[in-house]
Enzyme design. Structure first.
Site, PDB file in Angstrom:
ATOM      1  N   HIS A 149       3.901  -0.441  10.721  1.00 49.35           N
ATOM      2  CA  HIS A 149       3.393   0.905  11.030  1.00 49.35           C
ATOM      3  C   HIS A 149       2.916   1.446   9.687  1.00 49.35           C
ATOM      4  CE1 HIS A 149       3.950   4.969  13.307  1.00 49.35           C
ATOM      5  NE2 HIS A 149       3.394   5.257  12.125  1.00 49.35           N
ATOM      6  N   CYS A 205       8.031   4.438  14.599  1.00 46.98           N
ATOM      7  CA  CYS A 205       7.808   5.286  15.781  1.00 46.98           C
ATOM      8  C   CYS A 205       9.146   5.868  16.253  1.00 46.98           C
ATOM      9  CB  CYS A 205       7.137   4.497  16.897  1.00 46.98           C
ATOM     10  SG  CYS A 205       5.367   4.205  16.640  1.00 46.98           S
ATOM     11  N   HIS A 258       2.151   2.907   6.311  1.00 44.98           N
ATOM     12  CA  HIS A 258       2.942   3.854   5.509  1.00 44.98           C
ATOM     13  C   HIS A 258       2.502   3.801   4.056  1.00 44.98           C
ATOM     14  CE1 HIS A 258       5.124   0.005   5.875  1.00 44.98           C
ATOM     15  NE2 HIS A 258       5.528   0.189   4.636  1.00 44.98           N
ATOM     16  N   GLY A 285       2.804  -7.955   1.360  1.00 45.46           N
ATOM     17  CA  GLY A 285       4.203  -7.542   1.230  1.00 45.46           C
ATOM     18  C   GLY A 285       4.657  -6.520   2.257  1.00 45.46           C
ATOM     19  N   ASP A 317      12.895   6.747   1.902  1.00 40.59           N
ATOM     20  CA  ASP A 317      13.154   5.323   2.106  1.00 40.59           C
ATOM     21  C   ASP A 317      14.654   5.078   2.087  1.00 40.59           C
ATOM     22  OD1 ASP A 317      13.373   2.369   1.619  1.00 40.59           O
ATOM     23  OD2 ASP A 317      11.194   2.546   1.489  1.00 40.59           O
ATOM     24  N   HIS A 333       4.021   4.450   0.460  1.00 38.96           N
ATOM     25  CA  HIS A 333       5.218   4.711  -0.323  1.00 38.96           C
ATOM     26  C   HIS A 333       4.814   5.694  -1.424  1.00 38.96           C
ATOM     27  CE1 HIS A 333       7.665   1.055   0.829  1.00 38.96           C
ATOM     28  NE2 HIS A 333       6.473   0.610   1.168  1.00 38.96           N
ATOM     29  N   CYS A 378       8.678  -0.082  17.667  1.00 39.53           N
ATOM     30  CA  CYS A 378       8.418   0.112  16.225  1.00 39.53           C
ATOM     31  C   CYS A 378       9.474   1.034  15.613  1.00 39.53           C
ATOM     32  CB  CYS A 378       7.019   0.702  16.047  1.00 39.53           C
ATOM     33  SG  CYS A 378       6.697   1.324  14.393  1.00 39.53           S
TER      34      CYS A 378
END
Ligand code: 5GP
Ligand code: ZN
Length: 119
Positions: free
Chosen positions: A104, A10, A106, A99, A33, A108, A7
């Site tokens: 993993h 990770c 998250h 989308g 990002d 945003h 991942c």
């Protein structure tokens, strides 16, 4: 703590892939990002490999609560302007039709002056 060695997030938590870190504690990690949509755009993730919101259960209530409580503090720290003129967006894409590209979990967190690249 679950880790998936394949991942990408990770690997970011482990420092195997470099990132611009925003925050870290024993169970949460945050980083910018790589392709920001907005002047401020970072990701808030659990250190444990939870694939998405679809796998979240009652055992994650405290963790998810901590992530949501952290988000506004980190948003201001990273340059989002204060509510109500400023503010931020929290987005959590889940599954292919939601989308989600990285499997993993998250959040945003996006903010800063308009216009943004997307959204
Ligand atoms: P999703 O589409 O899964 O909700 O969002 C995944 C996000 O991860 C995308 O906005 C993408 O730009 C970001 N991302 C993917 N790979 C990397 C990376 O290696 N480093 C960083 N910092 N962000 C990444
Ligand atoms: Zn992971």
């Amino acid at each position: 703590m679950t880790v998936d060695s394949a991942c990408i997030f990770c690997k970011i938590i482990a420092g195997k892939i470099p990132s611009r870190k925003v925050y870290e504690d024993d169970e949460i990690f945050a980083f910018h990002d790589i392709h920001p949509w907005a002047p401020v755009h970072f990701m808030l993730i659990p250190k444990s490999h939870i694939p998405s919101m679809a796998q979240v259960g009652p055992e994650h209530e405290a963790l998810m609560g901590r992530m949501l409580v952290l988000a506004p503090r980190l948003a201001l720290q990273e340059g989002c302007n204060p509510y109500p003129q400023g503010g931020f967006r929290i987005l959590c894409n889940t599954g292919a039709q939601g989308g989600q590209e990285v499997q993993h979990l998250h959040l945003h967190v996006m903010g800063g002056p308009r216009p943004w690249l997307k959204g």
